[in-house]
Design an enzyme around this catalytic site. Structure first.
Site, PDB file in Angstrom:
ATOM      1  N   VAL A  12       1.171  18.045 -16.079  1.00 45.19           N
ATOM      2  CA  VAL A  12       2.193  17.067 -15.671  1.00 45.19           C
ATOM      3  C   VAL A  12       3.537  17.761 -15.454  1.00 45.19           C
ATOM      4  O   VAL A  12       4.226  17.538 -14.451  1.00 45.19           O
ATOM      5  CB  VAL A  12       2.324  15.956 -16.741  1.00 45.19           C
ATOM      6  CG1 VAL A  12       3.522  15.069 -16.464  1.00 45.19           C
ATOM      7  CG2 VAL A  12       1.050  15.135 -16.795  1.00 45.19           C
ATOM      8  N   LYS A  36       2.203  31.925 -19.998  1.00 47.54           N
ATOM      9  CA  LYS A  36       2.316  30.995 -18.864  1.00 47.54           C
ATOM     10  C   LYS A  36       3.574  31.295 -18.058  1.00 47.54           C
ATOM     11  O   LYS A  36       3.540  31.323 -16.829  1.00 47.54           O
ATOM     12  CB  LYS A  36       2.434  29.555 -19.395  1.00 47.54           C
ATOM     13  CG  LYS A  36       1.142  28.831 -19.491  1.00 47.54           C
ATOM     14  CD  LYS A  36       1.428  27.359 -19.710  1.00 47.54           C
ATOM     15  CE  LYS A  36       0.181  26.634 -20.068  1.00 47.54           C
ATOM     16  NZ  LYS A  36       0.445  25.260 -20.492  1.00 47.54           N
ATOM     17  N   THR A 122       2.504  11.076 -22.089  1.00 42.67           N
ATOM     18  CA  THR A 122       2.004   9.736 -22.418  1.00 42.67           C
ATOM     19  C   THR A 122       2.134   9.537 -23.918  1.00 42.67           C
ATOM     20  O   THR A 122       1.500  10.251 -24.694  1.00 42.67           O
ATOM     21  CB  THR A 122       0.540   9.601 -21.997  1.00 42.67           C
ATOM     22  OG1 THR A 122       0.482   9.829 -20.606  1.00 42.67           O
ATOM     23  CG2 THR A 122      -0.005   8.218 -22.304  1.00 42.67           C
ATOM     24  N   GLU A 152       4.037   8.779 -15.924  1.00 42.80           N
ATOM     25  CA  GLU A 152       3.464   9.362 -14.700  1.00 42.80           C
ATOM     26  C   GLU A 152       2.095   8.754 -14.438  1.00 42.80           C
ATOM     27  O   GLU A 152       1.417   8.332 -15.361  1.00 42.80           O
ATOM     28  CB  GLU A 152       3.398  10.888 -14.813  1.00 42.80           C
ATOM     29  CG  GLU A 152       2.701  11.438 -16.060  1.00 42.80           C
ATOM     30  CD  GLU A 152       1.206  11.460 -15.977  1.00 42.80           C
ATOM     31  OE1 GLU A 152       0.678  11.421 -14.858  1.00 42.80           O
ATOM     32  OE2 GLU A 152       0.551  11.505 -17.036  1.00 42.80           O
ATOM     33  N   GLY A 254     -21.374   5.297 -12.140  1.00 44.76           N
ATOM     34  CA  GLY A 254     -21.883   6.665 -12.192  1.00 44.76           C
ATOM     35  C   GLY A 254     -22.084   7.106 -13.623  1.00 44.76           C
ATOM     36  O   GLY A 254     -22.772   6.439 -14.398  1.00 44.76           O
ATOM     37  N   CYS A 261      -7.226  12.156 -19.513  1.00 45.11           N
ATOM     38  CA  CYS A 261      -6.383  10.961 -19.682  1.00 45.11           C
ATOM     39  C   CYS A 261      -7.133   9.724 -20.168  1.00 45.11           C
ATOM     40  O   CYS A 261      -6.829   9.199 -21.234  1.00 45.11           O
ATOM     41  CB  CYS A 261      -5.688  10.638 -18.373  1.00 45.11           C
ATOM     42  SG  CYS A 261      -4.293  11.705 -18.094  1.00 45.11           S
TER      43      CYS A 261
END
Ligand code: UDX
Length: 432
Positions: A12, A36, A122, A152, A254, A261
Site C-alpha cells: 500500500v 528495501k 487498515t 485504501e 470458485g 486483505c
C-alpha cells in the site's frame, strides 16, 4: 504541490507514494527495512505490481519521490504523514497494532511543525482516537496536528489504476484544516469525495471488504446448490448480477477468497464487532463457506482420481489470484499440502509466483515447471487453481496428448464445459 511522507513501503505504501508523486506531490517513502530502501534507491521495486517499477523510476527521475530509513528526516520535510505500516492478524484474529503505535510515537517525538497524520493501514474502528492520544502524549513541544483516516481500496494487480481512478475517495477528518489539505492532494483525481468523521471512514473499509467477501461466499454457496440441482452457476450469477442493485462483480464462484486483505479483514471485523459487544455471526458463516469451498474442491479431485497415492497431479497457478506473485492465503497452499498428505506427487507452474511459493511450500516435494505443457506431461490430471490469462489460451489438444488421462479439474471455471467435452476431456468445474 504538497509534501507527503509515507511510513511503510509495503504494498500500500509504495503504490500510494508513487501515485501521489505521479500527481505532482513531493513524496518521501520511509521504511525501517534497510534492504528495501537499498533496493528502491538502486531503482528496483521489492514487490511485483504491474506498472509500479516504471512509475517509481519516472518519479525518481523527476525528483518527486525519494527513499529513506530515517523517520525524522521524512517527518520534518513533510506536512502530511501517512502511516502505511503492516497491521498483521494475531492468533486470536485481533489486529496487531504495535507497528502503528510505534510509528505514532516516533512521529510525535520528531515533529516540529503542523502535521496531518493519516492512518492509511487498515485499522479497527477507533484506532484514530488511540493514535491521537499517543501523539498527544509523546508530543513534548506541543506541536499542532490533526489525525485523519484515508482508507485504501487497492486491488493487487490493478493497484495503480485503482488509485488513480477510484469509485470514491473517503476522507475521515475532525478538522476543516485537515479536510482542505486532504481534498487538495486528490484534486487531480476525478472521483466523488465523501468526507466523514474518522470512525466512519475506518468502518467503511471494513464494511466494504467484508461485504465483498460476503458476495463471494454467497456465490460459492449458490454454486453448491447449482451442483446439487443441476443448474449452472455462471448463468445464475449473470442473471442476478444484471440487477443493478446487486451488480455482477465479486460473484465469481470458485475456490473462495484468499490474499492478504479479505481473510484478515473479515476475521478482524468479527473480532472488532465482538469487542464492541456485537456478534457478527453472518461473517463467521462467510468464513466457513470460504474454508469449505477448498475442501469441496479437494473432494472433487479425490472423487475423480480416487486413490491419490503415487499419482502425479499437475497444478496450474499458485498465486492467490492472477497478476500477482502474492501467495498469502492462496488456495494453492491448502490444496497442494492436502494432495501431498494423500501421497500425490505434484508438478506445478505459475507465471510469477514460483519464488514466493517455494518459500512456503518448499521444493523437495514439488516439481516446479517452466510452462503448463511441462506440467501436463506425465500428469494424471491438471488442476486449475489460479485463472491466469495464459491458461485460458492453452493449446488444449496438445495438453490432452501430454496428460496420462485427459482430465482437467478447474477451480476457476475458465473453460466452457461443452467445448471441453467435445475435445474429449473429463472436465469438472465449480457449480456447473
Ligand atoms: C482486496 C479489495 O478488493 C481491495 O479493495 C482491498 O483494498 C484489498 O483487498 P485484493 O486482495 O488485491 O483486493 O484482491 P481482489 O481482486 O479483491 O480479490 C480478493 C479475493 O477474492 C481473491 O482471492 C479472488 O480470487 C477472490 N474473488 C474475487 C473471488 O473468488 N470471486 C470474485 O468474484 C472476486
Amino acid at each position: 504541490m504538497r509534501k507527503i511522507c509515507i511510513i511503510g513501503t509495503g504494498y500500500v505504501g509504495l503504490v500510494t507514494g508513487s501515485c501521489y508523486a505521479h500527481l505532482g506531490h513531493k513524496v518521501i517513502c520511509v521504511d525501517n527495512n534497510a534492504d528495501k530502501i537499498r533496493i528502491l534507491k538502486a531503482g528496483g521495486v521489492p514487490i511485483y505490481e504491474p506498472g509500479l517499477e516504471k512509475l517509481v523510476k519516472e518519479n525518481v527521475k523527476a525528483k518527486r519521490i525519494s527513499f529513506s530509513t530515517d523517520i525524522a528526516y521524512g517527518v520534518k520535510n513533510s506536512e502530511i504523514i501517512l502511516i502505511a505500516v503492516s497491521t498483521p492478524p494475531k492468533i486470536d484474529g485481533k489486529v496487531d497494532l504495535s507497528f502503528v503505535e510505534k510509528v505514532a510515537r516516533q512521529v510525535a517525538e520528531v515533529m516540529d511543525s503542523y502535521k496531518v497524520i493519516v492512518d492509511k493501514s487498515t485499522v479497527p474502528v477507533q484506532t484514530g482516537e488511540k493514535v491521537a492520544e499517543t501523539i498527544k502524549r509523546y508530543n513534548k513541544h506541543k506541536i499542532d496536528f490533526d489525525i485523519a483516516s484515508l482508507p485504501e481500496f487497492l486491488r493487487e494487480g490493478t493497484a495503480i489504476s485503482d488509485f488513480l481512478n477510484p469509485d470514491r475517495i473517503v476522507i475521515g477528518v475532525s478538522s476543516s484544516r485537515a479536510e482542505k489539505i486532504l481534498k487538495e492532494i486528490h484534486e487531480k483525481i476525478k472521483a466523488p469525495v465523501i468526507v466523514t468523521d474518522i470512525k466512519s471512514a475506518e468502518l467503511i473499509k471494513h464494511a466494504a471488504n467484508s461485504f465483498l467477501a460476503t458476495k463471494i461466499s454467497f456465490a460459492n454457496a449458490l454454486a453448491n446448490i447449482c451442483e446439487l440441482s443441476g443448474a449452472d452457476i455462471s448463468l445464475v450469477t449473470k442473471g442476478m448480477g444484471m440487477d443493478k442493485r446487486i451488480g455482477e462483480q465479486y460473484l465469481r464462484a470458485g475456490l473462495g477468497y484468499g490474499g492478504s486483505c479479505f481473510p484478515k479483514d473479515v476475521a478482524g471485523f468479527i473480532q472488532i464487532a465482538k469487542e464492541l459487544g456485537y456478534d457478527f455471526n453472518l461473517l463467521r458463516e462467510v468464513e466457513r463457506i470460504n474454508r469449505q469451498q477448498r475442501k469441496i474442491f479437494l473432494k472433487k479431485i479425490e472423487d475423480t482420481l480416487w486413490v491419490l497415492k503415487e499419482k502425479t497431479v499437475g497444478i496450474l497457478g499458485l498465486a492467490f489470484k492472477p497478476n500477482t506473485d502474492d501467495m498469502r492465503n492462496a488456495p494453492s497452499i491448502d490444496i497442494i499440502q492436502n494432495l501431498i498428505k494423500e501421497g500425490a506427487k505434484i508438478k506445478a507452474y505459475d507465471p510469477v509466483a514460483e519464488k514466493k511459493a517455494k518459500e512456503i511450500l518448499g521444493d523437495s516435494k514439488i516439481t516446479y515447471c517452466k510452462d503448463p505443457y511441462e506440467v501436463a506431461k506425465g500428469s494424471e490430471a491438471l488442476v486449475i487453481v489460479t485463472e491466469w490469462d495464459e491458461f485460458k489460451k492453452l493449446d488444449l489438444e496438445r495438453i490432452a496428448k501430454l496428460l496420462i488421462h485427459p482430465i482437467i479439474i478447474d477451480g476457476r471455471n475458465i473453460f466452457d464445459p461443452k467445448k471441453m467435452e467435445k475435445l474429449g476431456f473429463v472436465y469438472k468445474s465449480v457449480g456447473r
